[in-house]
Design an enzyme around this catalytic site. Structure first.
Site, PDB file in Angstrom:
ATOM      1  N   HIS A  58      -2.039   0.398  -9.553  1.00 19.28           N
ATOM      2  CA  HIS A  58      -2.581  -0.590  -8.596  1.00 19.28           C
ATOM      3  C   HIS A  58      -3.248  -1.761  -9.336  1.00 19.28           C
ATOM      4  O   HIS A  58      -4.453  -1.985  -9.193  1.00 19.28           O
ATOM      5  CB  HIS A  58      -3.575   0.097  -7.635  1.00 19.28           C
ATOM      6  N   GLU A  86      -4.451   7.574  -4.345  1.00 20.86           N
ATOM      7  CA  GLU A  86      -4.794   6.901  -5.604  1.00 20.86           C
ATOM      8  C   GLU A  86      -6.165   7.372  -6.073  1.00 20.86           C
ATOM      9  O   GLU A  86      -7.074   7.484  -5.243  1.00 20.86           O
ATOM     10  CB  GLU A  86      -4.796   5.389  -5.411  1.00 20.86           C
ATOM     11  N   ARG A  90       0.875  -1.170   0.000  1.00 25.39           N
ATOM     12  CA  ARG A  90       0.000   0.000   0.000  1.00 25.39           C
ATOM     13  C   ARG A  90       0.914   1.222   0.000  1.00 25.39           C
ATOM     14  O   ARG A  90       1.994   1.180   0.611  1.00 25.39           O
ATOM     15  CB  ARG A  90      -0.891   0.039   1.251  1.00 25.39           C
TER      16      ARG A  90
HETATM   17  P1  NAP Z   1      -0.407 -12.114   4.191  1.00 25.66           P
HETATM   18  O1  NAP Z   1      -0.343 -13.549   3.743  1.00 25.66           O
HETATM   19  O2  NAP Z   1      -1.155 -11.765   5.402  1.00 25.66           O
HETATM   20  O3  NAP Z   1       1.086 -11.591   4.295  1.00 25.66           O
HETATM   21  C1  NAP Z   1       1.457 -10.416   4.925  1.00 25.66           C
HETATM   22  C2  NAP Z   1       2.812 -10.623   5.578  1.00 25.66           C
HETATM   23  O4  NAP Z   1       3.239  -9.387   6.141  1.00 25.66           O
HETATM   24  C3  NAP Z   1       2.793 -11.661   6.676  1.00 25.66           C
HETATM   25  O5  NAP Z   1       3.788 -12.621   6.424  1.00 25.66           O
HETATM   26  C4  NAP Z   1       3.086 -10.872   7.935  1.00 25.66           C
HETATM   27  O6  NAP Z   1       3.904 -11.659   8.811  1.00 25.66           O
HETATM   28  C5  NAP Z   1       3.846  -9.658   7.395  1.00 25.66           C
HETATM   29  N1  NAP Z   1       3.712  -8.487   8.284  1.00 25.66           N
HETATM   30  C6  NAP Z   1       2.595  -8.002   8.871  1.00 25.66           C
HETATM   31  N2  NAP Z   1       2.895  -6.950   9.635  1.00 25.66           N
HETATM   32  C7  NAP Z   1       4.233  -6.780   9.553  1.00 25.66           C
HETATM   33  C8  NAP Z   1       5.141  -5.867  10.142  1.00 25.66           C
HETATM   34  N3  NAP Z   1       4.724  -4.930  11.004  1.00 25.66           N
HETATM   35  N4  NAP Z   1       6.443  -5.975   9.823  1.00 25.66           N
HETATM   36  C9  NAP Z   1       6.876  -6.952   8.995  1.00 25.66           C
HETATM   37  N5  NAP Z   1       6.068  -7.848   8.403  1.00 25.66           N
HETATM   38  C10 NAP Z   1       4.754  -7.765   8.687  1.00 25.66           C
HETATM   39  O7  NAP Z   1      -1.018 -11.216   3.021  1.00 25.66           O
HETATM   40  P2  NAP Z   1      -0.864 -11.374   1.434  1.00 25.66           P
HETATM   41  O8  NAP Z   1      -2.038 -12.112   0.907  1.00 25.66           O
HETATM   42  O9  NAP Z   1       0.501 -11.850   1.103  1.00 25.66           O
HETATM   43  O10 NAP Z   1      -1.030  -9.820   1.033  1.00 25.66           O
HETATM   44  C11 NAP Z   1      -0.135  -8.857   1.546  1.00 25.66           C
HETATM   45  C12 NAP Z   1      -0.557  -7.437   1.217  1.00 25.66           C
HETATM   46  O11 NAP Z   1      -0.311  -7.161  -0.140  1.00 25.66           O
HETATM   47  C13 NAP Z   1      -2.039  -7.115   1.396  1.00 25.66           C
HETATM   48  O12 NAP Z   1      -2.346  -6.799   2.725  1.00 25.66           O
HETATM   49  C14 NAP Z   1      -2.243  -5.931   0.455  1.00 25.66           C
HETATM   50  O13 NAP Z   1      -2.049  -4.718   1.159  1.00 25.66           O
HETATM   51  C15 NAP Z   1      -1.145  -6.103  -0.575  1.00 25.66           C
HETATM   52  N6  NAP Z   1      -1.691  -6.466  -1.896  1.00 25.66           N
HETATM   53  C16 NAP Z   1      -1.566  -5.573  -2.908  1.00 25.66           C
HETATM   54  C17 NAP Z   1      -2.018  -5.899  -4.179  1.00 25.66           C
HETATM   55  C18 NAP Z   1      -1.875  -4.930  -5.303  1.00 25.66           C
HETATM   56  O14 NAP Z   1      -2.691  -4.961  -6.208  1.00 25.66           O
HETATM   57  N7  NAP Z   1      -0.886  -4.083  -5.298  1.00 25.66           N
HETATM   58  C19 NAP Z   1      -2.616  -7.139  -4.412  1.00 25.66           C
HETATM   59  C20 NAP Z   1      -2.743  -8.019  -3.349  1.00 25.66           C
HETATM   60  C21 NAP Z   1      -2.255  -7.672  -2.097  1.00 25.66           C
HETATM   61  P3  NAP Z   1       3.903 -11.446  10.402  1.00 25.66           P
HETATM   62  O15 NAP Z   1       2.464 -11.429  10.818  1.00 25.66           O
HETATM   63  O16 NAP Z   1       4.696 -12.604  10.901  1.00 25.66           O
HETATM   64  O17 NAP Z   1       4.603 -10.160  10.622  1.00 25.66           O
HETATM   65  C1  GLV Z   2      -5.173  -5.320  -3.591  1.00 22.62           C
HETATM   66  O1  GLV Z   2      -4.520  -4.347  -3.425  1.00 22.62           O
HETATM   67  C2  GLV Z   2      -5.520  -6.231  -2.556  1.00 22.62           C
HETATM   68  O2  GLV Z   2      -5.248  -5.949  -1.386  1.00 22.62           O
HETATM   69  O3  GLV Z   2      -6.101  -7.279  -2.899  1.00 22.62           O
END
Ligand code: NAP
Ligand code: GLV
Ligand code: GLV
Length: 321
Positions: free
Chosen positions: A287, A268, A239
């Site tokens: 995005h 955005e 984000r």
């Molecule tokens: P996820 O499986 O929950 O992974 C998030 C990771 O971040 C976890 O491994 C978590 O581990 C770590 N984390 C959380 N807080 C942290 C902190 N303070 N410091 C360091 N690490 C931390 O989620 P995901 O499905 O991979 O998605 C991740 C993020 O990507 C979403 O929340 C979204 O904002 C973004 N996203 C963006 C797009 C886009 O279109 N650009 C698309 C999809 C997702 P710990 O809990 O062990 O810290």
């Molecule tokens: C996209 O940014 C998502 O969080 O799925």
């Protein structure tokens, strides 16, 4: 008994919605490329039993005051920083997101951004189109390669791990930082756990894939960029608000780091006059992390499965907590 009413805050393809019309009356906003206006949202909030929201919709206390019947909010995203979960929970409303179905598409896009930024693809494309290609030369648009470089993944979750698998195929060494260690990933991908500071100091490519939380807001600040290598490339697909954009701009202009690939911004849609967009070494995307046709269809279906499950008295498929 009459059917419950579900509102989708954007126009989505009718063939995806149609199968759910047996269970619920479904309304949607009339545009696929414009957000719902506040007046319509308030009116629909007051009537809906379930709602499908976009990441660009702010679901806060003010709007939820209208929601007298609402039982479920299905956010069309895995990230849910646009939802005020405290207020939602206090009102006994179920909130859901779209994990897993978008992991591979988002990892592809993250890796595409890594390659596009490292190998200067956008600059190169413009160079050709602008008629600047007068001769071949050894260092023309030479960039950074992936092989044998360190990729540092901050936020080694579902998407982070999928990026790490791709990075392994490209011959990269994998470093990661999370609040908790991931033994499985360490075994499977030979990934090394690092402190945040150590990761910044050692990585050639720093990739942010954390959720936006109070803890991660502004995580990539002046100090973080100063710790990076001068050859470092920073990629953000998380984000926009995890980055201090002014500090990133300064780090790029002063040569503190080499380049950045950004799929997300603090504001955005980003203002076309945003200083970061004036830099050739920045690749910017609107995005589109999960924007493959297959994944967007799967996300929409998952939202509708979540909404209709809850409205039929069943547990949600992918609840947020
Ligand atoms: P996820 O499986 O929950 O992974 C998030 C990771 O971040 C976890 O491994 C978590 O581990 C770590 N984390 C959380 N807080 C942290 C902190 N303070 N410091 C360091 N690490 C931390 O989620 P995901 O499905 O991979 O998605 C991740 C993020 O990507 C979403 O929340 C979204 O904002 C973004 N996203 C963006 C797009 C886009 O279109 N650009 C698309 C999809 C997702 P710990 O809990 O062990 O810290
Ligand atoms: C996209 O940014 C998502 O969080 O799925
Ligand atoms: C480049 O095109 C080469 O042949 O090395």
């Amino acid at each position: 008994m009459s059917k419950p009413y579900v509102y989708i805050t954007r126009q989505v393809p009718e063939q995806l919605v149609e199968p759910y019309r047996e269970i619920a009356n479904i309304g949607m906003w009339k545009h696929d490329d414009l957000p719902v206006d506040q007046e319509t949202l308030e009116k629909e909030m007051a009537e809906a039993d379930g709602i499908v929201t976009m990441l660009s919709d702010k679901v806060n206390e003010e709007i939820l005051q209208k929601a007298k019947r609402l039982k479920v909010i299905a956010n069309l995203a895995v990230g849910y920083d646009n939802l005020d979960l405290k207020v939602i929970e206090n009102r006994g409303i179920v909130a859901t997101n779209t994990p897993d179905v978008l992991t591979e598409a988002t990892a592809d896009l993250t890796f595409a951004l890594l390659l596009a930024t490292g190998r200067r693809l956008i600059e190169a494309d413009q160079f050709v189109r602008q008629g600047k290609w007068k001769q071949w030369s050894p260092f023309l648009l030479a960039g950074s390669e992936m092989n044998q470089k360190n990729i540092g993944i901050v936020g080694m979750g579902r998407i982070g791990e999928a990026v790490a698998r791709r990075a392994k195929g490209f011959g990269m060494e994998i470093l990661y930082h999370n609040r908790t260690k991931k033994e499985e990933a360490e075994k499977e991908l030979a990934a090394q756990f690092c402190s945040f500071e150590e990761l910044l100091e050692k990585s050639d490519f720093v990739v942010c894939l954390t959720p936006l939380t109070d803890e991660t807001k502004g995580l990539f600040n002046k100090d973080a960029f100063e710790r990076m290598k001068q050859t470092a490339i920073f990629i953000n697909v998380s984000r926009g608000a995890v980055v201090d954009e002014e500090a990133l701009y300064d780090a790029l202009v002063s040569g503190q780091i080499r380049a950045a690939g950004l799929d997300v911004f603090q504001q955005e849609p980003v203002d076309p006059n945003h200083p970061l967009l004036s830099l050739n070494q920045v690749v910017c995307l609107p995005h589109i992390g999960s924007a493959s046709e297959e994944t967007r269809e799967a996300m929409i279906k998952l939202c509708l499965d979540n909404v209709t499950s809850v409205l039929q008295g069943k547990p949600p498929v992918t609840p947020i907590r």
